[in-house]
Design a protein around this motif. Structure first.
Motif, PDB file in Angstrom:
ATOM      1  N   LEU A 301      47.867   0.023  -4.445  1.00  0.00           N
ATOM      2  CA  LEU A 301      47.514  -0.894  -3.002  1.00  0.00           C
ATOM      3  C   LEU A 301      48.384  -2.153  -2.800  1.00  0.00           C
ATOM      4  O   LEU A 301      48.973  -2.362  -1.803  1.00  0.00           O
ATOM      5  CB  LEU A 301      46.229  -1.679  -3.408  1.00  0.00           C
ATOM      6  CG  LEU A 301      45.695  -2.678  -2.336  1.00  0.00           C
ATOM      7  CD1 LEU A 301      45.888  -1.980  -0.840  1.00  0.00           C
ATOM      8  CD2 LEU A 301      44.414  -3.267  -2.725  1.00  0.00           C
ATOM      9  N   VAL A 302      49.029  -2.577  -4.120  1.00  0.00           N
ATOM     10  CA  VAL A 302      50.052  -3.605  -4.051  1.00  0.00           C
ATOM     11  C   VAL A 302      51.327  -3.229  -3.247  1.00  0.00           C
ATOM     12  O   VAL A 302      51.607  -4.117  -2.420  1.00  0.00           O
ATOM     13  CB  VAL A 302      50.323  -4.328  -5.502  1.00  0.00           C
ATOM     14  CG1 VAL A 302      51.263  -5.482  -5.422  1.00  0.00           C
ATOM     15  CG2 VAL A 302      49.023  -4.919  -5.966  1.00  0.00           C
ATOM     16  N   PRO A 303      51.990  -2.264  -3.653  1.00  0.00           N
ATOM     17  CA  PRO A 303      53.233  -2.186  -2.970  1.00  0.00           C
ATOM     18  C   PRO A 303      53.027  -1.656  -1.402  1.00  0.00           C
ATOM     19  O   PRO A 303      53.979  -1.860  -0.462  1.00  0.00           O
ATOM     20  CB  PRO A 303      53.674  -0.706  -3.615  1.00  0.00           C
ATOM     21  CG  PRO A 303      52.829  -0.699  -4.755  1.00  0.00           C
ATOM     22  CD  PRO A 303      51.843  -1.317  -4.873  1.00  0.00           C
ATOM     23  N   SER A 304      51.702  -1.335  -1.011  1.00  0.00           N
ATOM     24  CA  SER A 304      51.380  -1.042   0.484  1.00  0.00           C
ATOM     25  C   SER A 304      51.078  -2.170   1.374  1.00  0.00           C
ATOM     26  O   SER A 304      51.116  -2.213   2.539  1.00  0.00           O
ATOM     27  CB  SER A 304      50.548   0.107   0.472  1.00  0.00           C
ATOM     28  OG  SER A 304      49.064  -0.386   0.120  1.00  0.00           O
ATOM     29  N   LEU A 305      50.938  -3.526   0.582  1.00  0.00           N
ATOM     30  CA  LEU A 305      50.364  -4.659   1.158  1.00  0.00           C
ATOM     31  C   LEU A 305      51.484  -5.080   2.297  1.00  0.00           C
ATOM     32  O   LEU A 305      50.989  -5.341   3.418  1.00  0.00           O
ATOM     33  CB  LEU A 305      50.074  -5.674   0.302  1.00  0.00           C
ATOM     34  CG  LEU A 305      48.987  -5.545  -0.615  1.00  0.00           C
ATOM     35  CD1 LEU A 305      48.649  -6.672  -1.443  1.00  0.00           C
ATOM     36  CD2 LEU A 305      47.455  -5.451   0.205  1.00  0.00           C
ATOM     37  N   PRO A 306      52.655  -4.958   2.284  1.00  0.00           N
ATOM     38  CA  PRO A 306      53.601  -5.379   3.434  1.00  0.00           C
ATOM     39  C   PRO A 306      53.453  -4.548   4.527  1.00  0.00           C
ATOM     40  O   PRO A 306      53.848  -4.657   5.652  1.00  0.00           O
ATOM     41  CB  PRO A 306      55.013  -5.169   2.482  1.00  0.00           C
ATOM     42  CG  PRO A 306      54.854  -5.501   1.105  1.00  0.00           C
ATOM     43  CD  PRO A 306      53.344  -4.817   0.829  1.00  0.00           C
TER      44      PRO A 306
END
Length: 333
Positions: A301-306
């Protein structure tokens, strides 16, 4: 020591040494030379390391032994150190001295059973020795100790759903961070991240204390109620849950973020991460996020937040990912 199978006497000697090292290393006057000597002993044989880790678990049990007035603390020791030493000695009796263990049980010092459970990459269901059922979320570790006057769970990290066997004479206590939950028989969920705790009650009643040194000052929850607390809170925050509450979605393998501010969503996300992600400032923390995610895929999830939020990722000096809000350009007139 030989790498072959150890004799009973050799094994007992290692167990006793591990107990002595555990007590010595937790003493306030432990010296640097003693710590170096311990490291040499610890690394000398794989069994040394194994037995010492087992003693650390027992030390954790000793931390929760009931305080009685029958044992006056030695004057040279601080109260907390004294109780840990008494508790450790009693716990060692559990392993090495059956008569001492029996006496310790009758005094409420030593548990008749001790269990440790861990859920790593999958949700796990376990049954405690008292018949209570516990469902462990990913990355959860807890221990269970059965004392004469109460049943004790120490939630070390993570989240668990409890179906407690009813026993009015033998309360069930869950210690989480600085507080505790006390019940006799009910169904409830305890979520913990660092020093933050959230207790959600489904059935029965529980008493929640935000400070385990004042357990009598707890607040009673009824079905559909929730309590939150963190380190330093004098009392928990109590609220009502509704049909839309998503606290237990993890039992279906889901993490649901219902239009939450990042400051509220990040602890829920970080519970599943080895390295927590942080918000750079209050403006970033105020951004809102929603969505339904598989608890096994939260790490992605974190890498996709941007891609879904106006943020970019950096890393701080400790290597933690940091979310930074993209400054909004003023509208032209």
């Amino acid at each position: 020591m030989s790498e072959q199978t150890l004799s009973e006497a050799e094994y007992d000697a290692v167990t006793e040494a591990a107990a002595q090292w555990c007590m010595r290393l937790h003493a306030i006057d432990c010296t640097v030379d003693e710590r170096l000597a311990f490291k040499q002993w610890h690394d000398a044989h794989p069994l040394h390391a194994f037995e010492y880790e087992a003693m650390l678990e027992i030390w954790d049990v000793a931390d929760h032994l009931p305080r009685t007035e029958s044992a006056a603390p030695p004057a040279q020791l601080k109260p907390q150190t004294q109780w840990r030493t008494w508790g450790m000695a009693a716990a060692v009796c559990l392993i090495t001295l059956p008569l001492g263990a029996y006496t310790g049980w009758n005094l409420g010092w030593v548990p008749s059973s001790y269990e440790r459970f861990e859920a790593d990459s999958r949700v796990r269901q376990v049954t405690l020795s008292d018949g209570s059922e516990v469902e462990l979320n990913l990355g959860t570790v807890l221990t269970y100790s059965n004392y004469k006057d109460q049943r004790r769970v120490n939630l070390k990290k993570g989240e668990a759903f409890f179906k407690v066997s009813h026993d009015t004479q033998h309360p069930f206590v869950v210690k989480a961070a600085a507080g505790q939950v006390r019940v006799t028989g009910t169904q409830f969920n305890v979520w913990m991240y660092q020093d933050q705790v959230r207790v959600t009650l489904l059935e029965g009643s529980v008493v929640v204390s935000s400070n385990d040194t004042r357990p009598g000052d707890g607040f009673r929850l009824g079905p559909g109620m929730q309590a939150r607390y963190k380190q330093g809170d004098y009392e928990p925050q109590i609220s009502q849950t509704y049909a839309s509450d998503t606290s237990l979605a993890w039992r279906s393998g889901k993490l649901i973020l219902d239009n939450l501010a990042l400051d509220d969503a990040l602890p829920l996300i970080n519970r599943y991460l080895g390295t927590p992600v942080m918000a750079a400032d209050t403006a970033t923390g105020a951004l809102r996020i929603g969505g339904i995610y598989n608890i096994n895929d939260v790490k992605n999830l974190v890498p996709s937040l941007p891609k879904v939020l106006p943020v970019y990722l950096t890393r701080n000096e400790d290597g933690n990912p940091v979310l930074n809000a993209i400054p909004q350009r003023p509208l032209k007139n």
